[in-house]
Design an enzyme around this catalytic site. Sequence first.
Site: not given
Length: 591
Positions: A76, A89, A306, A517
């Site tokens: 990240y 997301p 995230h 996911s």
Amino acid sequence: MLNSSFPKLPVPDLKQTLNKYLQSIRPLISSDQYNNTVRITNKFLITEGPYLQSQLLKRAANTDNWLLQWWKEVAYLAFRMPVPVYISPVAISEKVEFESKFQMLDHVSLLIVAYVNFFESIRKDELSPDKMGDTPLCMRQYKCIPGGHRIPGKVVDSQRYSPNSEHIIVMCKGHFFKFPVFGYRNGHRYVLGSHEIKHLLTVITDSYLPKSEPIGVLTSLDRDSWYEARVELKKSLINTNTLEVIESCLFLIGLDDEASGSMESALKNSMIGIISNDFRSFNRWFDVGVQTVVSSDGYTEFILEHSLVDGPPVIMLANRGYYSGITGKVPDLSVDPKGLPKIEHLEWEISHLLHDHIRKAKSDLKQLSEKIDLKLLKFTEFGKNFFKSYKISPDSLIQLAIQLTFYKLHRHPTACYESVSTRKFYDGRTDTLRSTSTESTELVKAMLSTTSIDVKLRLLSEHIQKHDQNSRQASSGQGIDRHLLGLKLIANQEKLNPEFFSDLPFSLSTNYRISTSQIPNPFVSYMGFGPVVEDGYGVCYNPHGAYINFSFTSYTTCSYTVSAVKLCQVTIQSLRDVKKLVESRPVPAKL
């Protein structure tokens, strides 16, 4: 329960991981490539591998979680692409019909109070533990939600936490407001009531708010450009003070006064933030840990940064807020404005250089909006109850349908990523279930051939068994992706360059053209994210008893992939094919 003791994330056995690695790449490469990779892997096992493993074990012995900081940075914070689409997301709830602006503000007021009370439960360690079956899960991720914020850096970003903050940010028509959520009575702090919150929200929405420069669009830039823009912002004391207020807020609420249209449009709006082409109502700040945007036509959108936290804890928060908004009622009580804390309209000073940064951000975000292709599907022909009636894991068969779809479209298998939680361990985040296997690939090929039904059913059983085994192992800290990452990072630190890591199949095995996911949830209808590679797809699914919600994404700029609509259409047929195959099995007798 937030600080309960959990075991450390284990470091898997080296030989075990390498054996699993070879199994995972076997369906993706030719026999000649595979034989060469076996040679390279066996060499690694007896040369550099044991030393790297020993160093990783030392790190594990001296840290609470050997992976966490590495994972945050590599996955990240050091990633320089924009946060929207590529990192964050998003999720969306079912539409609520607002008959008036006041009903919308009722919904938002109840949601805010529910969020603040939830954060107070986190702060006081009062949350009941999440569980996987009967196994309690580490709750420390929840501590990262209140006041969590990502800060752009020159090479790598950083994180900031302000869990004791007493304000949120409310955005309306591109304007920022410091919005207090606590009051004081006789020296004691209390959470403002929903009627008081609504009164303060009404002050904002009833104010004359001229068109504002969409400052928030700067957070959608690639991270290096956003870092440069933020440096320019901070040359002004006014901007520095405004940034401090924003970056210390508990969370952000956006009030979109323009209609999103369809649920599909609303989910894309939550990804991108663009409703009108002139950006006149850009109510996003993509660096805040949790932001929730409510549109005038009844959609509640949830956007997650995230690096701070994974999906399930934020979805738990979203459930609390949304459920409160649709079931609660704002009391009809009078409000004494003099007794309420004051909201503050935040100001900016925009230099000529900042105007240039904003123009670039708007242009880039428009291009990203055109690039991301999104399609939603509510598949109603069956749901997870059908699979359970055959005593089969729904996940193994949904994954099979996704792989079958890819093979139909591209005539070869590909690496498929499925996120698996490792929260059984202290500070656990996720590992990867490499759901493409020799078993799944042989089954997919058989389903597209004239192979006998008996052989197909045998292959189906083998696939289910393999998928379930890999899922259990990954959630138990025995996955291979994070272990291989740790070994590679140790090698980098030691300035070693094993042939194993430069072998083409190694990179091929993590080139996840399918990223998936599963987000099982009763209130959040759809969740979505962008593909993790340019020539890939993103697939998120939410299985219910009688139906399954899907979101599909691809990039319009890639000639290799198909549109999200085409991906959806082929997946529908693949789900039917899987159902037909399952129905060939005898139904297990009820006990």
